[in-house]
Design an enzyme around this catalytic site. Structure first.
Site, PDB file in Angstrom:
ATOM      1  N   GLY A 158       2.108   0.725   5.983  1.00 21.74           N
ATOM      2  CA  GLY A 158       1.165  -0.167   6.654  1.00 21.74           C
ATOM      3  C   GLY A 158       1.542  -0.614   8.048  1.00 21.74           C
TER       4      GLY A 158
ATOM      5  NE  ARG B  20      17.364  -6.397  11.236  1.00 21.30           N
ATOM      6  CZ  ARG B  20      16.139  -6.152  10.781  1.00 21.30           C
ATOM      7  NH1 ARG B  20      15.875  -6.243   9.494  1.00 21.30           N
ATOM      8  NH2 ARG B  20      15.165  -5.815  11.603  1.00 21.30           N
ATOM      9  CE  LYS B  21      16.093  -2.393   4.387  1.00 21.39           C
ATOM     10  NZ  LYS B  21      14.690  -1.814   4.402  1.00 21.39           N
TER      11      LYS B  21
ATOM     12  NE  ARG C 191      12.291  -5.600  -2.263  1.00 20.22           N
ATOM     13  CZ  ARG C 191      12.358  -5.548  -0.929  1.00 20.22           C
ATOM     14  NH1 ARG C 191      13.505  -5.785  -0.322  1.00 20.22           N
ATOM     15  NH2 ARG C 191      11.293  -5.281  -0.212  1.00 20.22           N
TER      16      ARG C 191
ATOM     17  CB  CYS D 227       8.243  -0.072   3.336  1.00 21.35           C
ATOM     18  SG  CYS D 227       8.746  -1.504   4.281  1.00 21.35           S
ATOM     19  N   GLY D 228       7.051   2.940   3.465  1.00 23.44           N
ATOM     20  CA  GLY D 228       6.448   4.068   2.739  1.00 23.44           C
ATOM     21  C   GLY D 228       6.963   5.410   3.224  1.00 23.44           C
TER      22      GLY D 228
END
Ligand code: SRM
Ligand code: SF4
Length: 532
Positions: free
Chosen positions: A445, A182-183, A68, A450-451
């Site tokens: 998914g 975390r992110k 990434r 994420c989508g």
């Protein structure tokens, strides 16, 4: 739970391995890993710490890693695109790339033994993949038409680059920010249409004018940003960002990012990873205390927010041909189906950007491409290029807004296959229906989102469901997501539709809620949103 990180005994496994060895340490060990091979590597280095340099072990395709990148504001040059294409190309059928929902790109098929060479190639063209996964700050998004759009309020490119440079030490890695709880997501909006989905970021800046005070009171309003904090999606909880009640001038954006991140790094909740995103800290402290701590780090007071922000347009998707603010130049948005690219596509995009434009290529959060700086005199020829037959400037009204996360082809969290299924169903729906407006359909998914199904007109979240007594792949359906002006998140309206029944279900939804008409009356089914 107290403010600070918990004691060593109660550390969860992620906090433990970060405390034992900083993720960024693997940067100095790439040659060693390449010589060892992926099977002999320490598992924590392989499965987790490598993400600090953007390298993701894929349990679905062991030995074939994902990389990434970081692309500030989603912008790259044709030489950078060629470097990325060259990496993907060497893996033949295993090699491909995906444009991501954060204006970024991921490469697939990567072998550990090639990493030293790959990093050298990236270095040579000014690309970095550092700190792009795990407990780091993700790619920083900015307006995709920054510097091109006559109506923009602020060109976000430079400030986005400055933030990335500060957080990553100009792409070399910055240990100050490699152990967050975390992110963390940051976005800067520069136009009136909120092209970056500011509301779903942990920290976002949206254009807002402030009336001058004191000596400045007679001057025209001053440009700056209202600050939003705490937006995030996770499997357990999804929240839109809330106003911090702060207005900052463009020169102060980098310092405010640093201050917010220092507060989050030093006080963010670390015991339970489900509760480690910034909003949980804001909940625990209250917004006033959080704001006060940010001011303490800044060493100065924050000004209160401007009464209103300037997000007053519907969101644009930038697909098609548009005039730039520079006379005689155009930007062209190409639709990339579900963001998937192969090496030959990437080489060709680089060539087109060079031959017709200035060599610049941009990505959008809808996983599409923009080629800017095409002169009027070359536009007609550009539009006859064969690549535009696949990467259209005028796709069907459902295809146009389709977004999909990676899904089970490469992601081990996935509960369903997404990208290919999404394309197949959209094609069938477009064949059966007459549509009058585009409908934004987002696939994701699993509940990690994420989508971004919560920002869609129709969001589809992978799940397992049952049909005729058997476990099958299914989706939970979200509706009501609004982007651009008055953005707000959609909610789950129905659960567990088996994927094999999805096409007729969506067809009815499109007819009932989005004005679609069947090409043949017989196609109308009796699925509806009331069905359960
Ligand atoms: Fe994501 C984890 C893919 C945008 C929320 N995400 C993952 C992993 C790394 C899981 C894994 O290791 O397999 C996925 C990699 C799969 C693969 O092989 O591609 C993954 N996320 C993606 C991408 C590629 C989806 C896409 O097809 O575009 C996006 C990469 C963006 C980038 O360039 O950095 C991507 N992920 C997002 C977004 C959307 C956004 O940022 O606007 C979200 C929701 C927003 C948010 O984070 O608040 C998102 N991803 C997650 C989460 C849930 C986070 C949480 O707090 O619980 C996970 C799981 C985790 O981090 O543990 C996750
Ligand atoms: Fe993987 Fe789930 Fe994210 Fe899709 S939403 S990429 S399946 S983690």
């Amino acid at each position: 739970m107290t403010d600070t990180a918990t004691t060593t005994t109660s550390l969860n496994k992620f906090e433990k391995f970060k405390a034992e060895k900083d993720g960024l340490a693997v940067k100095g060990e790439i040659e060693k890993f390449a010589a060892l091979g992926w099977e002999a590597m320490d598992e924590t280095d392989r499965d987790h710490r490598l993400k600090w340099v953007g390298v993701f072990f894929r349990p679905v395709t062991p030995g074939k890693f994902m990389m990434r990148m970081r692309l500030p504001n989603g912008i790259l040059t044709s030489s950078q695109m060629r470097a990325l294409a060259g990496v993907v190309q060497r893996y033949g059928d295993d090699g491909n790339a995906d444009i991501t929902t954060r204006q970024n790109i991921q490469l697939r098929g990567i072998r550990i033994e090639d990493l030293p060479d790959i990093f050298n190639r990236f270095h040579a063209v000014g690309l970095t993949s550092v700190q792009s996964g795990m407990d780091n700050i993700r790619n920083i998004t900015g307006d995709p038409v920054a510097g091109l759009d006559a109506d923009e309020l602020y060109d976000t490119r430079e400030v986005v680059q400055q933030i990335q440079d500060m957080l990553t030490n100009k792409g070399e890695g910055n240990p100050e920010f490699t152990n967050l709880p975390r992110k963390f997501n940051i976005a800067i909006a520069g136009g009136r249409d909120n092209s970056v989905h500011a509301e779903i970021n942990d920290l976002a800046f949206v254009p807002a004018f402030k009336e001058g005070t004191g000596e400045q009171s007679s001057q025209s309003p001053i440009f700056g940003f209202n600050v939003l904090v705490g937006g995030f999606f996770s499997a357990k909880r999804c929240e839109a960002a809330i106003p911090l009640n702060a207005w900052v001038s463009p020169e102060d954006v980098v310092a405010v990012c640093r201050a917010v991140l220092e507060v989050y790094r030093d006080h963010g909740l670390r015991a339970n990873r489900q509760k480690s995103r910034l909003m949980w800290l804001i909940d625990e402290w209250g917004l006033e205390k959080f704001r006060q701590e940010v001011e303490n780090r800044l060493g100065t007071s924050l000004l209160p927010a401007a009464p209103k922000d300037e997000i007053d347009w519907e969101k644009r998707d930038h697909i098609g041909v548009y005039k730039q603010k520079q006379p005689g130049l155009n930007y062209v948005g190409l639709h990339i189906p579900v963001g998937r690219l192969y090496a030959e596509d990437m080489f060709e995009i680089a060539r087109l950007a060079e031959v017709y434009g200035s060599g610049e290529i941009r990505f959008t959060v809808e996983q599409n491409i923009i080629i800017p700086n095409i002169p009027d005199s070359r536009l007609a020829t550009f539009l006859t290029e064969p690549l535009l037959e696949r990467f259209s400037i005028d796709p069907g009204l459902l295809t146009r807004s389709l977004v999909s996360c990676t899904g089970s082809q490469f992601c081990n969290f996935a509960l369903i296959e997404t990208k290919n299924r999404a394309l197949g169903i959209i094609k069938a729906l477009e064949a059966d229906l007459i549509l009058t407006a585009n409908v934004r359909i987002h696939w994701t998914g699993c509940p990690n989102s994420c989508g971004q199904p919560q920002v869609a007109d129709i969001g589809l979240m992978g799940t397992k469901t049952r049909k005729n007594g058997k476990a099958v792949e299914g989706v939970d359906i979200y509706m009501g997501g609004k982007v651009g002006k008055d953005a707000h998140l959609g909610t789950c309206v129905i659960k567990g539709i088996p994927c094999e029944d999805l096409q007729p279900f969506l067809q009815n939804l499109l007819i009932e809620h989005f004005g679609a008409k069947p090409k043949q009356e017989a196609l109308v089914t009796h699925w509806s949103i009331d069905h359960n």
